[in-house]
Design a protein around this motif. Structure first.
Motif, PDB file in Angstrom:
ATOM      1  N   SER A 193       5.461  -2.262  14.898  1.00 45.58           N
ATOM      2  CA  SER A 193       6.760  -1.753  15.332  1.00 45.58           C
ATOM      3  C   SER A 193       7.824  -1.829  14.241  1.00 45.58           C
ATOM      4  N   SER A 194       7.640  -2.751  13.278  1.00 50.32           N
ATOM      5  CA  SER A 194       8.624  -2.862  12.197  1.00 50.32           C
ATOM      6  C   SER A 194       8.202  -2.095  10.949  1.00 50.32           C
ATOM      7  N   SER A 195       7.081  -1.372  11.007  1.00 51.14           N
ATOM      8  CA  SER A 195       6.620  -0.601   9.855  1.00 51.14           C
ATOM      9  C   SER A 195       7.582   0.544   9.574  1.00 51.14           C
ATOM     10  N   SER A 196       7.772   0.851   8.287  1.00 51.65           N
ATOM     11  CA  SER A 196       8.752   1.870   7.905  1.00 51.65           C
ATOM     12  C   SER A 196       8.207   3.285   8.039  1.00 51.65           C
ATOM     13  N   THR A 197       6.925   3.454   8.350  1.00 48.82           N
ATOM     14  CA  THR A 197       6.346   4.788   8.436  1.00 48.82           C
ATOM     15  C   THR A 197       5.127   4.767   9.327  1.00 48.82           C
ATOM     16  N   ASP A 198       4.752   5.918   9.867  1.00 47.68           N
ATOM     17  CA  ASP A 198       3.531   6.036  10.660  1.00 47.68           C
ATOM     18  C   ASP A 198       2.524   6.949   9.949  1.00 47.68           C
ATOM     19  N   ARG A 199       2.607   7.039   8.621  1.00 48.88           N
ATOM     20  CA  ARG A 199       1.783   7.979   7.872  1.00 48.88           C
ATOM     21  C   ARG A 199       0.559   7.326   7.224  1.00 48.88           C
ATOM     22  N   THR A 200       0.321   6.064   7.521  1.00 49.46           N
ATOM     23  CA  THR A 200      -0.794   5.356   6.917  1.00 49.46           C
ATOM     24  C   THR A 200      -2.119   6.033   7.200  1.00 49.46           C
ATOM     25  N   VAL A 201      -2.423   6.183   8.486  1.00 47.65           N
ATOM     26  CA  VAL A 201      -3.712   6.734   8.882  1.00 47.65           C
ATOM     27  C   VAL A 201      -3.853   8.157   8.362  1.00 47.65           C
ATOM     28  N   THR A 202      -2.762   8.907   8.348  1.00 48.12           N
ATOM     29  CA  THR A 202      -2.790  10.291   7.879  1.00 48.12           C
ATOM     30  C   THR A 202      -3.252  10.373   6.431  1.00 48.12           C
ATOM     31  N   HIS A 203      -2.656   9.553   5.571  1.00 50.26           N
ATOM     32  CA  HIS A 203      -3.020   9.549   4.160  1.00 50.26           C
ATOM     33  C   HIS A 203      -4.487   9.163   3.995  1.00 50.26           C
ATOM     34  N   HIS A 212      -3.621  -4.019  10.418  1.00 51.86           N
ATOM     35  CA  HIS A 212      -3.220  -3.741  11.797  1.00 51.86           C
ATOM     36  C   HIS A 212      -1.722  -3.506  11.935  1.00 51.86           C
ATOM     37  N   ASP A 213      -0.911  -4.134  11.079  1.00 46.80           N
ATOM     38  CA  ASP A 213       0.539  -3.975  11.198  1.00 46.80           C
ATOM     39  C   ASP A 213       1.041  -2.704  10.532  1.00 46.80           C
ATOM     40  N   LEU A 214       0.104  -1.849  10.109  1.00 50.64           N
ATOM     41  CA  LEU A 214       0.457  -0.546   9.552  1.00 50.64           C
ATOM     42  C   LEU A 214      -0.222   0.574  10.327  1.00 50.64           C
ATOM     43  N   TRP A 215      -0.696   0.253  11.529  1.00 49.98           N
ATOM     44  CA  TRP A 215      -1.365   1.235  12.383  1.00 49.98           C
ATOM     45  C   TRP A 215      -0.394   1.635  13.495  1.00 49.98           C
ATOM     46  N   PHE A 245       0.823  -1.202   0.000  1.00 50.78           N
ATOM     47  CA  PHE A 245       0.000   0.000   0.000  1.00 50.78           C
ATOM     48  C   PHE A 245       0.862   1.257   0.000  1.00 50.78           C
ATOM     49  N   ILE A 246       0.636   2.117  -0.976  1.00 47.06           N
ATOM     50  CA  ILE A 246       1.508   3.266  -1.165  1.00 47.06           C
ATOM     51  C   ILE A 246       1.366   4.300  -0.073  1.00 47.06           C
ATOM     52  N   ALA A 247       0.170   4.414   0.529  1.00 49.25           N
ATOM     53  CA  ALA A 247      -0.068   5.512   1.437  1.00 49.25           C
ATOM     54  C   ALA A 247       0.841   5.492   2.634  1.00 49.25           C
ATOM     55  N   PHE A 248       1.408   4.347   2.943  1.00 50.39           N
ATOM     56  CA  PHE A 248       2.179   4.317   4.160  1.00 50.39           C
ATOM     57  C   PHE A 248       3.476   3.543   4.061  1.00 50.39           C
ATOM     58  N   LEU A 249       3.854   3.089   2.899  1.00 47.18           N
ATOM     59  CA  LEU A 249       5.179   2.499   2.754  1.00 47.18           C
ATOM     60  C   LEU A 249       5.954   3.317   1.741  1.00 47.18           C
ATOM     61  N   SER A 250       7.267   3.203   1.784  1.00 43.86           N
ATOM     62  CA  SER A 250       8.071   4.009   0.890  1.00 43.86           C
ATOM     63  C   SER A 250       9.153   3.176   0.260  1.00 43.86           C
ATOM     64  N   ILE A 251       9.637   3.636  -0.898  1.00 43.66           N
ATOM     65  CA  ILE A 251      10.730   2.947  -1.582  1.00 43.66           C
ATOM     66  C   ILE A 251      11.736   3.997  -2.026  1.00 43.66           C
ATOM     67  N   SER A 272       1.107  12.385  -1.475  1.00 41.67           N
ATOM     68  CA  SER A 272       2.002  11.821  -2.474  1.00 41.67           C
ATOM     69  C   SER A 272       2.306  10.384  -2.101  1.00 41.67           C
ATOM     70  N   TYR A 273       3.174   9.760  -2.893  1.00 40.83           N
ATOM     71  CA  TYR A 273       3.590   8.389  -2.625  1.00 40.83           C
ATOM     72  C   TYR A 273       5.053   8.326  -2.176  1.00 40.83           C
ATOM     73  N   HIS A 274       5.578   9.434  -1.741  1.00 39.38           N
ATOM     74  CA  HIS A 274       7.006   9.495  -1.445  1.00 39.38           C
ATOM     75  C   HIS A 274       7.304   9.142   0.002  1.00 39.38           C
ATOM     76  N   SER A 275       8.563   8.846   0.258  1.00 38.78           N
ATOM     77  CA  SER A 275       8.975   8.410   1.586  1.00 38.78           C
ATOM     78  C   SER A 275       9.287   9.567   2.519  1.00 38.78           C
ATOM     79  N   CYS A 276       9.220  10.802   2.022  1.00 34.44           N
ATOM     80  CA  CYS A 276       9.556  11.954   2.863  1.00 34.44           C
ATOM     81  C   CYS A 276       8.339  12.846   3.097  1.00 34.44           C
ATOM     82  N   GLN A 277       7.180  12.239   3.263  1.00 35.85           N
ATOM     83  CA  GLN A 277       5.956  12.991   3.551  1.00 35.85           C
ATOM     84  C   GLN A 277       6.075  13.685   4.905  1.00 35.85           C
TER      85      GLN A 277
END
Length: 730
Positions: free
Chosen positions: A229-239, A219-222, A16-22, A321-326
């Protein structure tokens, strides 16, 4: 609906793009398009839906023109009452209250521009960064006026491959509560995309603020703790909140339903008509990934009432956006959201002072102590007698301060400890009850047959085992059908079989949800007396189509089911015994069955107490059948091949009163013993005892037990020839 995915180049999974980054790309690798764009495009193919959508967009534009720009407004923070529906599978995905609160705290920081990385916003965009002035709070009063912590736990198979159907098991009025649903996985099929989807949401227009309005998130992206805890971002819910409040992507030409590209203004001639309809978010040509600050995909940034006087780089910092620096929303996005809220009365009511009082989310509200919702777990649910089992209180809502446990069959049989340890010295299935209390109230959790305790010695101690599921009583007494959290289960089926008249099966055509797991556990066997034991069974199975995705697994336990080791696993394409079938599959000939085998490990083969667990993880397939589950030496049939002339026959079979045994040998066979045994290995009749057989044909009459129907085994043993045949007596 809007759903967003990208290709995780490190794992090869669609994420899912909203909360993972590459932060990188592979040569020749392409990221798939956003399903939100595709969903919206398909929606606007319906003329009525397109007309409704365009009318809503016009209303939003009118409200936006009427309202004072956010830069000159002194609006206050708007409180949004929240309910989180945690859909889990017997505890898997049942995230804690702390993780839920962590996810909302992080989202609130992002919405209010209180996130720690605001300093990473480039200077050219800092003047446009905005505090959206929204704060999400868990509700303290439920729709019925009762005390709540704003969290609902639901044990359901709909936590897997979740779609809008999952929302039907738990939702609160969407004009009073913002609904989130956390799940284990999400169905990608509505967007014709494979891979793993992390979340999706619903825009406020077209379908309106209805029972499905809100956001679904894995749940593992909330948040950033617990299962995330191992998710690369906490921006899922925000998006997701951004979409639910009406924000688009900067390349998403919503007026054309996703047609065209982000740099071409087609409908109107400026930024108020095209893409996200917001002017301080420079247009983007298409979805992009990573964090490349030099990216500048469009040259029309100054067209129309744009605040920019120069060509701007892409605003990769934006949460949409879909970027890792949101790290930012803009003032224009805040204005658009405010116009959306002004357009829909349901959203106005959601944040109204009266609704905040009704949901217990208003400033100054002191939530009372809620009664607990009793729940518990244990470190194991099966074991051998003479062991201790640890129980843990997992009561939710109000914090319990006293506990009353009841353990029939256990020692002690009751306890007031929060997390007691109970010894089970007797065999059987035992209930467990927990009564959790605090000053606000009491709640009880009762789980029937929750603990299953077995003998330390095997139930069956034979030189081989043949199971044809012919006897209903034996099946009910010896096999354990494990309850699932859905509607499916293993069952004995008469009239369908490879041999005899019965088998076991799973109604996988209509009886199982996607990814629902059904299990059945065998009785215990002593394998140590069998030379190189091997489990074989016949299976009949049809896939539904090429979208079927399911697996049959078999596990082995040496400690009465306390722990299991997987020893066999086959996916649908290797398991099929017939071509795909879109109607309910029922095998009607032995040609529609195939044989499968499992070889125990050396440790398992030497064990005197072995159980097998058969598990099917469903995935939109068809019915599956198993018959003739046998545990024999893998050398049986090799030694006998040159001695037997033809096959051993028992007829009739099934039989009553008597049956005929026939076989032929090619040479002398010395010291032959033939006898009949019941399922428990007890000898019920003797046919030959220490007889030398000459080469040739041999025929014997078997006198059967009177009025004792069931499954029996006729077994021959000698120094050179050994075989076992099943005989059903009715």
């Amino acid at each position: 609906m809007a759903t967003h995915k990208l290709f995780n180049l490190a794992t090869g999974l669609l994420i899912f793009i909203a909360f993972l980054s590459i932060p990188f790309t592979l040569k020749g690798q392409q990221n798939p398009g956003c399903p939100a764009d595709e969903s919206h495009r398909k929606l606007l193919e319906d003329p009525k839906m397109r007309q409704r959508f365009m009318q809503d967009m016009q209303k939003i534009k009118e409200h936006k023109l009427l309202q004072q720009p956010s830069a000159t407004r002194t609006d206050s923070v708007r409180i949004v009452p929240v309910v989180v529906h945690v859909l889990h599978d017997n505890g898997k995905g049942a995230i804690s209250k702390a993780q839920i609160e962590n996810g909302l705290i992080n989202a609130n920081k992002n919405l209010r521009r209180l996130n720690a990385d605001t300093t990473a916003t480039r200077a050219i965009f800092k003047p446009y960064a905005a505090d959206l002035k929204f704060e999400f709070r868990l509700a303290n009063i439920d729709p019925d006026g009762n005390c709540t912590d704003g969290i609902v736990y639901i044990n359901t198979p709909l936590t897997y491959y979740a779609s809008d159907t999952c929302k039907s098991v738990s939702w609160w009025p969407t004009d009073k509560y913002f609904n989130f649903w956390t799940v284990n996985s999400i169905d990608p099929s509505p967007w014709n995309l494979g891979g793993t989807i992390g979340g999706y949401e619903q825009f406020p227009w077209t379908y309106g603020i209805n029972q499905t309005y809100g956001a679904v998130v894995r749940h593992d992206l909330w948040g950033k703790i617990g299962t995330a805890s191992s998710s690369s971002t906490d921006r899922t819910v925000t998006h997701e909140i951004g979409h639910c409040f009406g924000l688009w992507h900067m390349w998403q030409d919503q007026s054309l339903g996703g047609a065209g590209d982000g740099c071409t203004f087609i409908v109107g001639n400026d930024c108020t008509d095209n893409n996200d309809m917001i002017c301080d978010t420079p247009p983007m040509l298409a979805p992009a990934y990573g964090c490349t600050y030099s990216l500048n995909s469009c040259g029309n940034d100054t067209v129309g009432p744009s605040p920019f006087t120069n060509d701007m780089p892409d605003q990769i910092e934006n949460y949409m956006s879909y970027h890792s620096c949101q790290n930012m929303f803009t003032k224009g996005q805040k204005d658009f959201i405010d116009a959306v809220f002004a357009t829909y009365p349901e959203l106005q009511n959601l944040i109204s002072p009266g609704n905040l009082i009704a949901t217990g989310t208003n400033d100054g509200y002191t939530p009372p102590l809620c009664p607990p919702l009793a729940d518990f777990d244990s470190n194991k649910k099966m074991d051998c007698k003479g062991v201790s089992i640890s129980f843990s209180d997992f009561s939710k809502a109000g914090v319990a301060d006293s506990w009353q446990w009841y353990f029939p069959g256990g020692n002690p049989s009751s306890s007031t400890a929060k997390n007691p340890v109970i010894l089970y010295n007797n065999t059987g299935s035992f209930d467990v009850t927990l009564i959790a209390k605090n000053a606000a109230g009491t709640d009880t959790s009762f789980k029937k047959n929750y603990i299953n305790i077995s003998e330390n010695t095997a139930q069956f101690s034979n030189s081989e085992y043949l199971e044809g599921f012919e006897n209903l009583s034996d099946f009910n007494n010896n096999w354990m059908v494990v309850p699932s959290n859905g509607t499916g289960k293993w069952e004995r089926k008469e009239g369908v079989s490879y041999s005899g008249n019965a088998c076991i099966m799973v109604n996988n055509y209509t009886g199982l949800w996607y990814n629902e797991t059904v299990e059945i556990i065998s009785p215990s066997y002593d394998l140590s007396a069998i030379e190189s034991p091997e489990l074989t069974f016949k299976v009949a199975y049809a896939k539904y189509d090429d979208k079927t995705s399911e697996t049959l697994k078999i596990y082995v336990s040496l400690d009465c089911g306390a722990t299991w080791t997987m020893r066999y696993s086959k996916p649908q394409n290797l398991l099929s015994s017939v071509p795909d079938q879109t109607t309910p599959f029922i095998p009607n000939s032995i040609n529609q069955w195939k044989q499968e085998r499992l070889t125990p490990s050396p440790t398992q083969a030497a064990s005197k107490n072995v159980r097998f667990k058969i598990e099917l993880a469903a995935g939109k397939g068809n019915n599956l059948y198993i018959d003739d589950l046998n545990i024999v030496s893998k050398f049986v049939g090799i030694k006998e091949a040159g001695i037997l002339n033809g096959t051993v026959k028992i007829h009739p079979n099934p039989a009553k009163q008597e049956a005929n045994l026939s076989f032929a040998t090619t040479q002398v066979v010395s010291d032959v013993n033939i006898a009949m045994y019941d399922l428990y290995g007890r000898r019920t009749s003797e046919i030959l005892n220490g007889v030398d057989l000459l080469a040739g044909e041999h025929h014997y009459k078997i006198m059967l037990p009177v009025n004792i129907p069931g499954v029996y085994f006729v077994r021959m043993s000698s120094g050179t020839l050994n075989w076992t045949k099943k005989l059903v007596v009715y």
